[in-house]
Scaffold this active site. Sequence first.
Site, PDB file in Angstrom:
ATOM      1  N   SER A 102       0.831  -1.195   0.000  1.00 60.41           N
ATOM      2  CA  SER A 102       0.000   0.000   0.000  1.00 60.41           C
ATOM      3  C   SER A 102       0.877   1.261   0.000  1.00 60.41           C
ATOM      4  O   SER A 102       1.674   1.449  -0.913  1.00 60.41           O
ATOM      5  CB  SER A 102      -0.965  -0.032   1.186  1.00 60.41           C
ATOM      6  OG  SER A 102      -1.980   0.926   1.049  1.00 60.41           O
ATOM      7  N   ASP A 199     -10.041  -4.665  -4.509  1.00 60.72           N
ATOM      8  CA  ASP A 199      -9.419  -3.683  -3.622  1.00 60.72           C
ATOM      9  C   ASP A 199     -10.267  -2.411  -3.615  1.00 60.72           C
ATOM     10  O   ASP A 199     -10.378  -1.727  -4.633  1.00 60.72           O
ATOM     11  CB  ASP A 199      -7.997  -3.373  -4.115  1.00 60.72           C
ATOM     12  CG  ASP A 199      -7.190  -2.539  -3.131  1.00 60.72           C
ATOM     13  OD1 ASP A 199      -7.792  -1.760  -2.366  1.00 60.72           O
ATOM     14  OD2 ASP A 199      -5.960  -2.665  -3.136  1.00 60.72           O
ATOM     15  N   HIS A 229      -7.872  -5.385  -0.386  1.00 60.43           N
ATOM     16  CA  HIS A 229      -6.685  -4.539  -0.263  1.00 60.43           C
ATOM     17  C   HIS A 229      -5.561  -5.216   0.509  1.00 60.43           C
ATOM     18  O   HIS A 229      -4.388  -5.012   0.204  1.00 60.43           O
ATOM     19  CB  HIS A 229      -7.067  -3.216   0.412  1.00 60.43           C
ATOM     20  CG  HIS A 229      -5.929  -2.247   0.523  1.00 60.43           C
ATOM     21  ND1 HIS A 229      -5.269  -1.757  -0.590  1.00 60.43           N
ATOM     22  CD2 HIS A 229      -5.311  -1.680   1.600  1.00 60.43           C
ATOM     23  CE1 HIS A 229      -4.313  -0.927  -0.202  1.00 60.43           C
ATOM     24  NE2 HIS A 229      -4.318  -0.879   1.111  1.00 60.43           N
TER      25      HIS A 229
END
Length: 249
Positions: A102, A199, A229
């Site tokens: 991320s 996601d 995610h």
Amino acid sequence: MSEEPQFLTGEEGRQIAYHKTNGTGPTVIFCGGYMSDMEGTKAIFLENACKDLGLSFVRFDYSGHGRSSEDFVDGTIGKWTEDALSVVDQLTDGDLIVIGSSMGGWVGLLVSLARKTQVKAYIGIAAAPDFTRELMWEKYSDEIRETLKRDGVYLEPSEYSDEPYRVSYGLIQDGENHILLNNAIDLDCPVRLFHGLKDADVPYEYSSRIADRVVSEDVIISFNKTGDHRLSSDADLDRLKAALVELVK
């Protein structure tokens, strides 16, 4: 919770908590996500995977995260990249494999660009370069933007924690200094990208955009049709380890 961390002194005296596992071959360094710490599922999995493979491994907390010093709301992409570079420079010697999840995917790209001669491969997991512009500022309402300008902080609800994200105007402003997806990304090492098609936080198109921007031709994207995610299922983690095995051959 694992054993007590060790600490190093980073830029401006920031105390950065870390765990290092010694091994051979390239050192694997894991850059976590926004408001995540080094006790997360992927960090611990990678530590154990590297032990199995006999590789050196480092996981750490950015300043304002986990056990490290400073207040989260004072952090920026620039500061957190400095923290990661302090970890690289003080704890590693030789080849690196950088893994970022991320926000850590953005930090990991910036680290890889800053230490290109050391970085032998980059792995992005739902990597989110430029998110302060594209997923925050550009999506915020005028009311939220005014709150940020007036108060310096916006409390954004999080589905991953009871605590809201404390988004600072400084984070938004500093992010503009580190935008990557508008130009070529001068990274010529093997690149492996993982993304879930479900996601809800970072659109899966980001991985395609990274692949398009990096100059390397050795780029493989793995999409998981049902992945979210986090990409922390057993199957997701097994694919991550398989990529690591391939890269250290």
